[in-house]
Design an enzyme around this catalytic site. Structure first.
Site, PDB file in Angstrom:
ATOM      1  N   ASN A 159      -7.459  34.535 -18.482  1.00 51.84           N
ATOM      2  CA  ASN A 159      -7.012  32.959 -18.313  1.00 51.84           C
ATOM      3  C   ASN A 159      -5.978  32.888 -17.748  1.00 51.84           C
ATOM      4  O   ASN A 159      -4.950  33.103 -18.006  1.00 51.84           O
ATOM      5  CB  ASN A 159      -6.962  32.431 -19.848  1.00 51.84           C
ATOM      6  CG  ASN A 159      -8.570  32.605 -20.457  1.00 51.84           C
ATOM      7  OD1 ASN A 159      -9.120  33.546 -20.938  1.00 51.84           O
ATOM      8  ND2 ASN A 159      -9.022  31.348 -20.751  1.00 51.84           N
ATOM      9  N   SER A 180     -14.046  37.189 -12.107  1.00 54.55           N
ATOM     10  CA  SER A 180     -13.523  36.500 -13.399  1.00 54.55           C
ATOM     11  C   SER A 180     -13.890  37.238 -14.716  1.00 54.55           C
ATOM     12  O   SER A 180     -14.703  38.023 -14.429  1.00 54.55           O
ATOM     13  CB  SER A 180     -14.108  35.180 -13.743  1.00 54.55           C
ATOM     14  OG  SER A 180     -13.837  34.794 -14.828  1.00 54.55           O
ATOM     15  N   TYR A 201     -21.792  30.805 -15.049  1.00 48.37           N
ATOM     16  CA  TYR A 201     -20.719  31.062 -14.412  1.00 48.37           C
ATOM     17  C   TYR A 201     -20.440  32.397 -14.316  1.00 48.37           C
ATOM     18  O   TYR A 201     -20.267  32.897 -13.152  1.00 48.37           O
ATOM     19  CB  TYR A 201     -19.675  30.099 -14.791  1.00 48.37           C
ATOM     20  CG  TYR A 201     -18.098  30.873 -14.387  1.00 48.37           C
ATOM     21  CD1 TYR A 201     -17.847  30.113 -12.991  1.00 48.37           C
ATOM     22  CD2 TYR A 201     -17.461  31.338 -15.120  1.00 48.37           C
ATOM     23  CE1 TYR A 201     -16.481  30.444 -12.746  1.00 48.37           C
ATOM     24  CE2 TYR A 201     -16.081  31.941 -14.648  1.00 48.37           C
ATOM     25  CZ  TYR A 201     -15.607  31.436 -13.258  1.00 48.37           C
ATOM     26  OH  TYR A 201     -14.590  31.722 -12.833  1.00 48.37           O
ATOM     27  N   ILE A 245      -7.868  21.802 -31.768  1.00 48.94           N
ATOM     28  CA  ILE A 245      -8.084  23.228 -31.710  1.00 48.94           C
ATOM     29  C   ILE A 245      -9.426  23.544 -32.325  1.00 48.94           C
ATOM     30  O   ILE A 245     -10.084  22.934 -33.550  1.00 48.94           O
ATOM     31  CB  ILE A 245      -7.265  24.092 -32.694  1.00 48.94           C
ATOM     32  CG1 ILE A 245      -5.812  23.999 -32.194  1.00 48.94           C
ATOM     33  CG2 ILE A 245      -7.515  25.603 -32.789  1.00 48.94           C
ATOM     34  CD1 ILE A 245      -4.626  24.789 -33.114  1.00 48.94           C
ATOM     35  N   ARG A 273      -6.968  34.784 -26.620  1.00 48.23           N
ATOM     36  CA  ARG A 273      -7.132  34.768 -25.095  1.00 48.23           C
ATOM     37  C   ARG A 273      -5.911  35.578 -24.149  1.00 48.23           C
ATOM     38  O   ARG A 273      -4.888  35.596 -25.020  1.00 48.23           O
ATOM     39  CB  ARG A 273      -7.210  33.557 -24.569  1.00 48.23           C
ATOM     40  CG  ARG A 273      -8.494  32.494 -24.997  1.00 48.23           C
ATOM     41  CD  ARG A 273      -9.679  32.946 -24.303  1.00 48.23           C
ATOM     42  NE  ARG A 273     -10.942  32.439 -24.848  1.00 48.23           N
ATOM     43  CZ  ARG A 273     -11.538  32.505 -25.910  1.00 48.23           C
ATOM     44  NH1 ARG A 273     -11.302  33.842 -26.697  1.00 48.23           N
ATOM     45  NH2 ARG A 273     -12.651  31.883 -26.134  1.00 48.23           N
ATOM     46  N   ASP A 302     -10.761  24.239   2.319  1.00 52.07           N
ATOM     47  CA  ASP A 302     -10.915  23.725   0.887  1.00 52.07           C
ATOM     48  C   ASP A 302     -11.823  22.627   1.121  1.00 52.07           C
ATOM     49  O   ASP A 302     -11.876  22.114   2.149  1.00 52.07           O
ATOM     50  CB  ASP A 302      -9.763  23.406   0.086  1.00 52.07           C
ATOM     51  CG  ASP A 302     -10.263  23.406  -1.341  1.00 52.07           C
ATOM     52  OD1 ASP A 302     -10.977  22.496  -1.839  1.00 52.07           O
ATOM     53  OD2 ASP A 302      -9.417  24.319  -2.082  1.00 52.07           O
ATOM     54  N   VAL A 349      -7.566  25.230 -21.837  1.00 53.16           N
ATOM     55  CA  VAL A 349      -7.090  24.893 -23.018  1.00 53.16           C
ATOM     56  C   VAL A 349      -5.748  24.632 -22.932  1.00 53.16           C
ATOM     57  O   VAL A 349      -5.144  23.567 -23.501  1.00 53.16           O
ATOM     58  CB  VAL A 349      -7.333  26.190 -24.269  1.00 53.16           C
ATOM     59  CG1 VAL A 349      -6.622  27.356 -23.629  1.00 53.16           C
ATOM     60  CG2 VAL A 349      -6.834  25.732 -25.303  1.00 53.16           C
ATOM     61  N   ILE A 350      -4.945  25.313 -21.925  1.00 56.38           N
ATOM     62  CA  ILE A 350      -3.507  25.135 -21.771  1.00 56.38           C
ATOM     63  C   ILE A 350      -3.085  23.504 -21.374  1.00 56.38           C
ATOM     64  O   ILE A 350      -2.508  22.843 -21.534  1.00 56.38           O
ATOM     65  CB  ILE A 350      -2.814  26.010 -21.147  1.00 56.38           C
ATOM     66  CG1 ILE A 350      -2.716  27.211 -21.944  1.00 56.38           C
ATOM     67  CG2 ILE A 350      -1.280  25.482 -20.786  1.00 56.38           C
ATOM     68  CD1 ILE A 350      -1.805  28.587 -21.592  1.00 56.38           C
ATOM     69  N   ILE A 405     -17.418  26.213   2.021  1.00 53.08           N
ATOM     70  CA  ILE A 405     -17.498  27.930   2.323  1.00 53.08           C
ATOM     71  C   ILE A 405     -18.985  28.168   2.472  1.00 53.08           C
ATOM     72  O   ILE A 405     -19.628  29.073   3.020  1.00 53.08           O
ATOM     73  CB  ILE A 405     -17.187  28.672   1.119  1.00 53.08           C
ATOM     74  CG1 ILE A 405     -17.671  28.060  -0.266  1.00 53.08           C
ATOM     75  CG2 ILE A 405     -15.737  28.813   1.073  1.00 53.08           C
ATOM     76  CD1 ILE A 405     -17.472  29.047  -1.519  1.00 53.08           C
TER      77      ILE A 405
HETATM   78  N1  NAD Z   1      -8.660  29.154 -13.918  1.00 55.25           N
HETATM   79  C1  NAD Z   1      -8.839  30.419 -14.511  1.00 55.25           C
HETATM   80  O1  NAD Z   1      -8.401  30.781 -15.718  1.00 55.25           O
HETATM   81  C2  NAD Z   1      -9.625  31.376 -13.857  1.00 55.25           C
HETATM   82  C3  NAD Z   1     -10.085  32.951 -14.596  1.00 55.25           C
HETATM   83  C4  NAD Z   1     -10.526  33.771 -13.812  1.00 55.25           C
HETATM   84  C5  NAD Z   1     -11.020  33.538 -12.541  1.00 55.25           C
HETATM   85  N2  NAD Z   1     -10.647  32.299 -11.954  1.00 55.25           N
HETATM   86  C6  NAD Z   1     -11.269  32.152 -10.647  1.00 55.25           C
HETATM   87  O2  NAD Z   1     -10.053  31.971  -9.881  1.00 55.25           O
HETATM   88  C7  NAD Z   1     -10.510  31.341  -8.633  1.00 55.25           C
HETATM   89  C8  NAD Z   1      -9.488  30.007  -8.506  1.00 55.25           C
HETATM   90  O3  NAD Z   1      -9.648  29.243  -9.492  1.00 55.25           O
HETATM   91  P1  NAD Z   1      -8.665  27.939 -10.089  1.00 55.25           P
HETATM   92  O4  NAD Z   1      -8.518  27.777 -11.579  1.00 55.25           O
HETATM   93  O5  NAD Z   1      -7.557  28.165  -9.089  1.00 55.25           O
HETATM   94  O6  NAD Z   1      -9.696  26.638  -9.841  1.00 55.25           O
HETATM   95  P2  NAD Z   1      -9.372  25.410  -8.905  1.00 55.25           P
HETATM   96  O7  NAD Z   1     -10.619  24.480  -9.233  1.00 55.25           O
HETATM   97  O8  NAD Z   1      -7.936  24.939  -9.040  1.00 55.25           O
HETATM   98  O9  NAD Z   1      -9.640  25.954  -7.366  1.00 55.25           O
HETATM   99  C9  NAD Z   1     -10.773  26.306  -6.703  1.00 55.25           C
HETATM  100  C10 NAD Z   1     -10.695  25.504  -5.493  1.00 55.25           C
HETATM  101  O10 NAD Z   1     -12.136  25.744  -4.732  1.00 55.25           O
HETATM  102  C11 NAD Z   1     -12.502  24.562  -4.062  1.00 55.25           C
HETATM  103  N3  NAD Z   1     -14.012  24.574  -3.714  1.00 55.25           N
HETATM  104  C12 NAD Z   1     -14.960  24.449  -4.673  1.00 55.25           C
HETATM  105  N4  NAD Z   1     -16.049  24.572  -3.929  1.00 55.25           N
HETATM  106  C13 NAD Z   1     -16.045  24.765  -2.716  1.00 55.25           C
HETATM  107  C14 NAD Z   1     -16.799  24.778  -1.476  1.00 55.25           C
HETATM  108  N5  NAD Z   1     -17.812  24.762  -1.765  1.00 55.25           N
HETATM  109  N6  NAD Z   1     -16.023  25.084  -0.216  1.00 55.25           N
HETATM  110  C15 NAD Z   1     -14.609  25.158  -0.281  1.00 55.25           C
HETATM  111  N7  NAD Z   1     -13.714  25.142  -1.379  1.00 55.25           N
HETATM  112  C16 NAD Z   1     -14.358  24.947  -2.607  1.00 55.25           C
HETATM  113  C17 NAD Z   1     -12.187  23.593  -4.839  1.00 55.25           C
HETATM  114  O11 NAD Z   1     -12.145  22.175  -4.436  1.00 55.25           O
HETATM  115  C18 NAD Z   1     -10.912  24.034  -5.449  1.00 55.25           C
HETATM  116  O12 NAD Z   1      -9.730  23.519  -4.676  1.00 55.25           O
HETATM  117  C19 NAD Z   1     -11.960  30.853  -8.692  1.00 55.25           C
HETATM  118  O13 NAD Z   1     -12.704  31.759  -7.913  1.00 55.25           O
HETATM  119  C20 NAD Z   1     -12.303  31.184 -10.192  1.00 55.25           C
HETATM  120  O14 NAD Z   1     -13.618  31.600 -10.378  1.00 55.25           O
HETATM  121  C21 NAD Z   1     -10.298  31.259 -12.713  1.00 55.25           C
END
Ligand code: NAD
Length: 295
Positions: free
Chosen positions: A164, A111, A135, A195, A203, A30, A179-180, A48
């Protein structure tokens, strides 16, 4: 199996580390520090998009769960080039590194944003992909790279489309939180919950621990080269969400403000595929998941 989790300091990533560690060796990477103290020794500070660094990290791995991403729809509108760089170019560098290392399985956390406005409910995996935000476009484009890369380089993959998800591990300080997280932060600060619109938008809320469990089951199954939704399979309106929170906490003031432009009205996952293929059933009811924010 040796499993490398990207985004290990994030909400889902941290649950992936906990859940996968039960039966596997887990390391993570990370760009930020983990909130969970015990995760510090497991997480390398690697972006990454740093090709050489991710290639070094992947050498050790038999499997990769790629959860790192730019996760905010709002930020993707403000800075689409940053969103594309992290979510598309970052995924490509992970795919290249995974292929060079000859890993057995590449799991991409996509997602439900890839679907856009639902044409029917619940939304199954065959639903047309019509993202409404940069996104959604970047997550869909990355999916396509995973599929084509997988097919052309003999790299087994799974694409998981969470709806979500939420948990107390989401960053409450983020201006882009869900939202939560926003509602809970406001309640804890003694402020009204806001709201957007009439609150009748629905959702599909699923706890992040359930998503991590679904990923673990998928990795350990024989299922490969498939795209699967992950959600609760139930729709909850924002008004219902606010009412559940008001029944858990005292003195919750609810206010309605202007609707958010471009918001999707309804979103509910069809989870038949993941039920049938990996036997996944979400375990944490919404009320129980919400109570855990106030423990
Ligand atoms: N939160 C949701 O409701 C939701 C819903 C659908 C999909 N997602 C997907 O789930 C995954 C995780 O989401 P989350 O809610 O845990 O988000 P989050 O922001 O808590 O976690 C994402 C992590 O990726 C890291 N990151 C970002 N850019 C980076 C980079 N360039 N190199 C290395 N690390 C990097 C961030 O520092 C963070 O810790 C994501 O791929 C997101 O698109 C999330």
């Amino acid at each position: 199996m040796n499993i490398l989790v990207t985004g290990g300091a994030g909400q889902l990533g941290s649950y992936l580390i906990d859940t996968l560690s039960a039966g596997h060796e887990v390391r993570a990477l990370d760009i930020r520090e983990p909130v969970i103290e015990e995760h510090h020794p497991l997480i390398s500070h690697v972006d990454i998009r740093d090709q050489a660094a991710v290639e070094r990290e992947c050498e050790w791995a038999d499997g990769i769960v790629h959860a790192a991403a730019q996760v905010s729809v709002e930020r993707s509108i403000e800075e689409p080039e940053v969103d594309a760089d992290i979510n598309i170019i970052g995924t490509l560098s992970m795919l290249k590194a995974a292929s060079l290392a000859g890993v057995g399985i590449f799991v991409y956390i996509s997602s439900s944003a890839v679907y856009g406005d639902p044409k029917y409910l619940p939304v199954d995996e065959a639903h047309p992909r019509n993202p409404k935000s940069p996104y959604g476009i970047s997550k869909l484009t990355a999916e396509e790279y995973v599929r084509v890369y997988g097919e052309s380089r003999d790299l087994d993959y799974l694409i998981i489309r969470p709806f979500n998800f939420y948990s107390s591990r989401a960053d409450p300080g983020s201006p882009y939180s869900g939202v939560i997280t926003k509602f809970v932060s406001n309640i804890k600060a003694g402020e009204p919950i806001l709201i957007e619109g009439d609150g009748e938008q629905t959702r599909d809320f699923v706890h992040a621990l359930d998503v991590a469990e679904m990923v673990r089951r998928s990795v350990e199954s024989q299922v490969r080269n498939l795209t699967m939704n992950c959600g609760s399979g139930k729709g909850t309106s924002i008004n219902e969400l606010a009412e559940v929170l008001a029944s858990i906490c005292e003195n919750v003031e609810i206010r309605h403000v202007a609707p958010r432009i471009g918001d999707i009205k309804h979103s509910i996952a069809d989870i038949s595929l993941v039920r049938d293929f990996v036997g996944f059933e979400p375990k944490i009811p919404l009320r129980e998941g919400l109570i855990s924010f106030f423990d």
